[in-house]
Scaffold this motif. Structure first.
Motif, PDB file in Angstrom:
ATOM      1  N   CYS A  14       0.924  -1.551  -0.373  1.00  0.00           N
ATOM      2  CA  CYS A  14       0.188  -0.161  -0.205  1.00  0.00           C
ATOM      3  C   CYS A  14       1.133   1.160   0.155  1.00  0.00           C
ATOM      4  O   CYS A  14       0.166   2.375  -0.478  1.00  0.00           O
ATOM      5  N   VAL A  31       6.520   4.161   2.729  1.00  0.00           N
ATOM      6  CA  VAL A  31       6.876   5.459   1.389  1.00  0.00           C
ATOM      7  C   VAL A  31       6.132   6.198   2.033  1.00  0.00           C
ATOM      8  O   VAL A  31       7.895   7.493   1.916  1.00  0.00           O
ATOM      9  N   MET A  32       4.949   6.720   2.427  1.00  0.00           N
ATOM     10  CA  MET A  32       5.046   7.705   2.154  1.00  0.00           C
ATOM     11  C   MET A  32       4.798   8.665   3.404  1.00  0.00           C
ATOM     12  O   MET A  32       5.100   9.696   3.936  1.00  0.00           O
ATOM     13  N   VAL A  33       5.504   7.803   4.753  1.00  0.00           N
ATOM     14  CA  VAL A  33       6.057   8.473   5.509  1.00  0.00           C
ATOM     15  C   VAL A  33       6.715   8.829   6.643  1.00  0.00           C
ATOM     16  O   VAL A  33       7.672   8.414   6.943  1.00  0.00           O
ATOM     17  N   CYS A  34       7.942   7.402   5.295  1.00  0.00           N
ATOM     18  CA  CYS A  34       9.717   7.545   5.729  1.00  0.00           C
ATOM     19  C   CYS A  34       9.940   8.335   5.858  1.00  0.00           C
ATOM     20  O   CYS A  34      10.853   9.470   4.510  1.00  0.00           O
ATOM     21  N   ARG A  87       7.816  -1.685  -7.471  1.00  0.00           N
ATOM     22  CA  ARG A  87       7.092  -1.416  -7.440  1.00  0.00           C
ATOM     23  C   ARG A  87       6.487  -3.319  -8.777  1.00  0.00           C
ATOM     24  O   ARG A  87       5.402  -3.821  -8.927  1.00  0.00           O
ATOM     25  N   MET A  91      -3.458  13.056   4.526  1.00  0.00           N
ATOM     26  CA  MET A  91      -2.267  12.350   3.764  1.00  0.00           C
ATOM     27  C   MET A  91      -3.030  11.128   2.789  1.00  0.00           C
ATOM     28  O   MET A  91      -3.812  10.137   3.921  1.00  0.00           O
ATOM     29  N   ASN A  92      -2.418  10.364   2.074  1.00  0.00           N
ATOM     30  CA  ASN A  92      -2.983   8.919   1.197  1.00  0.00           C
ATOM     31  C   ASN A  92      -2.255   8.022   0.721  1.00  0.00           C
ATOM     32  O   ASN A  92      -1.522   9.023  -0.354  1.00  0.00           O
ATOM     33  N   SER A  93      -2.016   6.945   0.406  1.00  0.00           N
ATOM     34  CA  SER A  93      -1.000   6.155  -0.796  1.00  0.00           C
ATOM     35  C   SER A  93      -2.253   5.643  -1.278  1.00  0.00           C
ATOM     36  O   SER A  93      -3.369   4.557  -0.048  1.00  0.00           O
ATOM     37  N   GLU A 133      -3.030   2.504  -4.377  1.00  0.00           N
ATOM     38  CA  GLU A 133      -2.097   1.702  -6.074  1.00  0.00           C
ATOM     39  C   GLU A 133      -2.990   1.537  -6.715  1.00  0.00           C
ATOM     40  O   GLU A 133      -4.120   0.049  -5.394  1.00  0.00           O
ATOM     41  N   GLY A 166      -1.281  -1.076 -10.578  1.00  0.00           N
ATOM     42  CA  GLY A 166       0.349  -0.606 -10.898  1.00  0.00           C
ATOM     43  C   GLY A 166       0.544   0.949 -10.768  1.00  0.00           C
ATOM     44  O   GLY A 166       1.931   1.524 -11.166  1.00  0.00           O
ATOM     45  N   LEU A 167      -0.490   1.554 -10.018  1.00  0.00           N
ATOM     46  CA  LEU A 167      -0.276   3.041 -10.368  1.00  0.00           C
ATOM     47  C   LEU A 167       0.106   3.524  -9.471  1.00  0.00           C
ATOM     48  O   LEU A 167      -1.234   3.576  -8.817  1.00  0.00           O
ATOM     49  N   PRO A 168       0.414   3.748  -8.328  1.00  0.00           N
ATOM     50  CA  PRO A 168       1.106   4.413  -7.108  1.00  0.00           C
ATOM     51  C   PRO A 168       0.586   5.829  -7.161  1.00  0.00           C
ATOM     52  O   PRO A 168       0.840   6.469  -8.068  1.00  0.00           O
ATOM     53  N   ILE A 209       0.835   9.167  -4.303  1.00  0.00           N
ATOM     54  CA  ILE A 209       0.335   9.426  -2.616  1.00  0.00           C
ATOM     55  C   ILE A 209       0.055  11.310  -2.659  1.00  0.00           C
ATOM     56  O   ILE A 209       0.594  11.977  -3.800  1.00  0.00           O
ATOM     57  N   GLY A 259       2.668   7.523 -10.053  1.00  0.00           N
ATOM     58  CA  GLY A 259       3.527   7.020 -10.776  1.00  0.00           C
ATOM     59  C   GLY A 259       5.197   7.195 -10.181  1.00  0.00           C
ATOM     60  O   GLY A 259       5.990   6.437 -11.118  1.00  0.00           O
ATOM     61  N   ILE A 266       6.399   7.965  -6.285  1.00  0.00           N
ATOM     62  CA  ILE A 266       6.250   7.735  -5.175  1.00  0.00           C
ATOM     63  C   ILE A 266       7.511   7.653  -3.849  1.00  0.00           C
ATOM     64  O   ILE A 266       7.044   8.672  -3.358  1.00  0.00           O
ATOM     65  N   ARG A 267       8.928   8.015  -5.436  1.00  0.00           N
ATOM     66  CA  ARG A 267      10.076   7.476  -4.305  1.00  0.00           C
ATOM     67  C   ARG A 267      10.257   8.660  -3.110  1.00  0.00           C
ATOM     68  O   ARG A 267      11.148   8.325  -1.990  1.00  0.00           O
ATOM     69  N   ASN A 268       9.928  10.224  -2.852  1.00  0.00           N
ATOM     70  CA  ASN A 268      10.698  10.721  -1.976  1.00  0.00           C
ATOM     71  C   ASN A 268       9.119  11.429  -1.252  1.00  0.00           C
ATOM     72  O   ASN A 268       9.495  12.278  -0.873  1.00  0.00           O
ATOM     73  N   SER A 269       8.494  11.310  -1.555  1.00  0.00           N
ATOM     74  CA  SER A 269       7.214  11.693  -1.003  1.00  0.00           C
ATOM     75  C   SER A 269       7.264  11.716   0.374  1.00  0.00           C
ATOM     76  O   SER A 269       7.004  12.647   1.151  1.00  0.00           O
ATOM     77  N   GLY A 270       8.564  10.733   1.003  1.00  0.00           N
ATOM     78  CA  GLY A 270       8.531  10.905   3.012  1.00  0.00           C
ATOM     79  C   GLY A 270       9.243  12.322   3.064  1.00  0.00           C
ATOM     80  O   GLY A 270       9.016  12.698   4.065  1.00  0.00           O
ATOM     81  N   LEU A 271      10.010  12.464   2.347  1.00  0.00           N
ATOM     82  CA  LEU A 271      10.765  14.237   2.248  1.00  0.00           C
ATOM     83  C   LEU A 271       9.857  14.758   2.217  1.00  0.00           C
ATOM     84  O   LEU A 271      10.266  15.789   3.508  1.00  0.00           O
TER      85      LEU A 271
END
Lengths: 149, 423
Positions: free
Chosen positions: A95, A99-102, A111, B321-323, B325, B328-330, B332, B376, B378-383
């Motif tokens: 889900c 990733v969202m909160v790190c 993926r 906030m929400n995540s 998928e 296959g399309l993520p 956030i 598509g 989402i890698r840096n969302s946490g930052l």
């Protein structure tokens, strides 16, 4: 508890740590074979270039454990004995809440197989593969410093 | 020895119980639940309905957890009222439980719009509880192969996705001009919509259900345009409303949810609130809001629990906030996701790579990020979440934020994070 620390001044950005990490987590452990595996093993640590230096980034197994709180599937748990954050692939639904909160962006989405990639400190081995592999000794495997008061 | 009472047995209630037990090994903890199960992963019920997660993996805390932590769990009991003067909770069966500190973590319930006729028909469901998912699942073999979902929000789309996975033909009826209008802008919503449509989920835009057809059993729905759609299953995903009745009746200050202070205590001393029923400050909008989200509920539960034992833990608010998928399309979404016409002081940074299906957008206010959408990639969302929470001025980083190689080292030392990485 031991953690990974990076002497960024020594890091030359060769990404040997990334390769050794992917290899250590592959099925075969052999580069030529690992590249053919269906679930291609990806590195759990990433080296970034920023402000003219090179910086590896990996999971801190934080005390604050934002990812554990956010995990709606109870796939991420904190092991009280070792202080490590463990991941149960069987429970994970991909889900991407973790990733969202790190806050370090150290949990990266794989993926293709819908599982997060994060450093498990090569938990079954005596020391993490990246520490052994680093040609410039930029990766330290040391006891955590006492928390600052 | 104190008596702690928690109304609600999900994310916030469990986190509070664990937190109380961590600080107080001996006092009595009672959890009251109007459901019939030990705690389960509420957010997984659509995955369960889709057949992607087993019932075993829906379990959040097994029954043994309550025994091991010396927690009394009262299942199928509804807490009716709270007497704040006498520190007593009254249950539907008239029994009463006294408390020294009380947590209201009653969650939220699906909204069933009053204007639609036929909502009581058999085959109309919300999707909020494990029981809902089981009831829907149990009905599937007996119904025709078409279903309608009312609402294009998160629950609606997850329900649509689950039924699609179970082989049903799904139509999602969306009143507004885009899906997920509570968390995404039109561009990101468009990417999701295309993905759903490519995979056989039909989205009917700009329409609302006027009536559920059928005398007793659902036979279809009638749209406000007059058009009729045949189906034998209707899922209502029109949002949720916090279960504040018990708080209102106890004269706790409420807005949309139960209003709480920076210790998550309500307007009445000794009564706390956490989770989907709790209203507190939203860091990104600077006002109070109910952010009904799993991670928020866990954090609030933990802090409220500690405060109930007498520790003084501060709560510094949440970010919407929400995540998600789909196929296959993520995607956030964090904080403020859209600049409304009236906000001239806000600035937008965005990139859209149509070929790779990547869209990223940041919204800044006076150099501080207050919202983000990542689709598509989402890698840096946490930052970005960390920068939003820390209200960090990122003016000097503006040209780097959306680059492929933007990473933690760019912001190391700027946020509140404490863990050491570099020497």
């Amino acid at each position: 508890m031991k953690n990974l620390y990076y002497v960024f001044k020594k890091c030359v950005g060769c990404k040997t740590c990334e390769l050794s990490c992917a290899l250590a987590h592959s099925q075969s452990g052999e580069l030529s074979e690992a590249l053919k595996e269906i679930k291609l093993s990806l590195p759990r640590t990433t080296v970034f270039a920023a402000t003219g230096e090179n910086y590896p980034v990996s999971c801190r197994h934080c005390k604050e454990q934002k990812c554990v709180s956010a995990c709606m599937a109870k796939a991420l748990t904190r092991d009280a004995a070792t202080g490590m954050v463990l991941h149960d692939e069987n429970r994970c639904v991909g889900c991407w809440m973790c990733v969202m909160v790190c806050p370090y962006a150290a949990i990266r989405p794989n993926r293709k197989i819908k599982l997060p990639l994060r450093c498990d400190r090569c938990k079954d081995k005596d020391q993490p593969a990246c520490v052994k592999a680093c040609p410039t000794r930029a990766i330290l495997w040391e006891e955590e410093p006492e928390p600052k008061k | 020895m104190k008596q702690f009472v928690i109304i609600g047995n999900s994310a916030a209630g469990i986190a509070a119980a664990e937190s109380i037990r961590q600080n107080d090994k001996s006092s009595k903890i009672t959890i009251i639940s109007d459901e019939g199960y030990a705690a389960y992963c509420r957010c997984l019920i659509s995955y369960y309905l889709a057949g992607e997660v087993s019932e075993e993996n829906v379990v959040y805390r097994p029954e043994s957890f309550y025994k091991e932590n010396n927690i009394e769990l009262l299942l199928n009991k509804k807490a009716l009222s709270v007497d704040a003067d006498k520190n007593r909770v009254t249950l539907a069966d008239k029994s009463q439980i006294g408390y020294d500190a009380l947590l209201i973590a009653t969650g939220a319930s699906p909204k069933f719009p009053q204007g639609i006729k036929g909502l009581k028909n058999k085959g109309v469901f919300g999707l909020r509880s494990l029981k809902d998912a089981k009831d829907i699942s149990g009905l599937l073999p007996t119904v025709s192969d078409s279903a309608c979902v009312l609402g294009g929000g998160l629950v609606g789309l997850k329900a649509g996705y689950a039924l699609n996975k179970r082989g049903l033909k799904v139509k999602v009826i969306v009143k507004s001009s885009q899906v997920l209008s509570q968390m995404l802008d039109a561009c990101a919503a468009g990417l999701i919509q295309s993905k759903l449509e490519e995979n056989g989920i039909e989205i009917v835009m700009g329409a609302d259900a006027a009536q559920i057809l059928g005398d007793n059993q659902v036979k279809g729905i009638k749209l406000d345009s007059g058009k009729e759609i045949a189906c034998s299953l209707v899922i209502v995903g029109k949002g949720v409303s916090p279960n504040i009745d018990i708080g209102k009746e106890a004269k706790l200050k409420c807005a949309e949810g139960i209003l709480t202070d920076n210790h998550l205590q309500s307007s009445v001393s000794g009564i706390y609130a956490a989770g989907d029923v709790c209203e507190n400050i939203d860091v990104s909008i600077g006002k109070t809001a109910v952010n009904a989200l799993w991670p928020v509920a866990v954090e609030q539960g933990r802090i409220a629990g500690a405060n109930m034992t007498g520790k003084a833990c501060l709560y510094d608010g949440s970010v919407g906030m929400n995540s998600i998928e789909f196929f296959g399309l993520p995607v956030i979404s964090l904080g403020v996701y859209e600049i409304k016409n009236d906000a001239a002081s806000l600035e937008k940074l965005e990139m859209f790579d149509e070929k790779r299906g990547i869209y990223k957008k940041l919204i800044l206010k006076e150099g501080v990020i207050i919202g983000a959408i990542m689709a598509g990639d989402i890698r840096n969302s946490g930052l970005f979440l960390s920068l939003i929470r820390g209200k960090v001025n990122v003016a000097v980083l503006k040209d780097k934020l959306l680059l492929e190689n933007f990473s933690y080292p760019h912001i190391a030392g700027m946020t509140k994070e404490k863990e050491q990485m570099y020497v």
